[in-house]
Write a protein that holds these residues in place. Structure first.
Motif, short mmCIF file in Angstrom:
data_model
loop_
_atom_site.label_atom_id
_atom_site.label_comp_id
_atom_site.label_asym_id
_atom_site.label_seq_id
_atom_site.Cartn_x
_atom_site.Cartn_y
_atom_site.Cartn_z
N ALA A 24 0.85 -1.20 0.00
CA ALA A 24 0.00 0.00 0.00
C ALA A 24 0.89 1.24 0.00
O ALA A 24 2.02 1.22 0.46
CB ALA A 24 -0.91 -0.01 1.22
N GLU A 25 0.35 2.32 -0.55
CA GLU A 25 1.10 3.57 -0.64
C GLU A 25 0.38 4.68 0.12
O GLU A 25 -0.84 4.80 0.04
CB GLU A 25 1.27 3.98 -2.10
N GLU A 28 -2.00 6.92 -1.78
CA GLU A 28 -3.30 6.30 -2.04
C GLU A 28 -4.16 6.32 -0.77
O GLU A 28 -5.37 6.54 -0.84
CB GLU A 28 -3.13 4.86 -2.54
N GLU A 31 -5.79 9.57 -0.36
CA GLU A 31 -6.96 9.70 -1.23
C GLU A 31 -8.17 8.97 -0.65
O GLU A 31 -9.29 9.43 -0.76
CB GLU A 31 -6.65 9.16 -2.62
N ILE A 32 -7.95 7.82 -0.05
CA ILE A 32 -9.03 6.99 0.50
C ILE A 32 -9.68 7.69 1.69
O ILE A 32 -10.90 7.63 1.86
CB ILE A 32 -8.50 5.59 0.88
N TYR A 42 -9.36 -0.72 -3.06
CA TYR A 42 -7.93 -0.48 -3.26
C TYR A 42 -7.11 -1.73 -2.92
O TYR A 42 -6.27 -2.17 -3.70
CB TYR A 42 -7.47 0.71 -2.42
#
Length: 106
Positions: A24-25, A28, A31-32, A42
């Motif tokens: 996972a980044e 990201e 954004e979630i 994701y």
């Protein structure tokens, strides 16, 4: 823990999320922003798993402990104090003043 713990303290869970799902980044995750459906989708895309498999994995993860960043939040202090009761000898109150143990009054 429940999802609302995660959602309310989203950024405090980054380390725990990255420990569990190292691919996972953070960008990201930003954004979630705590959206459970987006997080499931994701992770499902990231891992190549079916959505139901990912949901089950998240349920398993939620059965763990709250990260220390969240537990240290003042909103959790009274609960943490109450849980410390098992370490306090019989006859003593976990909410008592601890000045005799070196509390400097700060």
């Amino acid at each position: 823990m429940k999802w609302h713990h995660v959602q309310e303290n989203w950024s405090a869970f980054y380390e725990a999320i990255l420990d569990r799902w190292p691919a996972a980044e953070e960008a990201e995750l930003d954004e979630i922003d705590g959206d459970q459906r987006a997080f499931i989708l994701y992770l499902s895309e990231l891992s190549g798993q079916e959505v139901e498999e990912t949901r089950a994995e998240i349920r398993e993860w939620l059965s763990g402990e709250l990260p220390s960043d969240v537990v240290m939040d003042p909103r959790h202090d009274n609960r943490s104090i109450a849980l410390s009761q098992k370490y306090v000898p019989d006859g003593e109150d976990e909410y008592d003043d601890d000045s005799r143990f070196g509390d400097d009054g700060n």
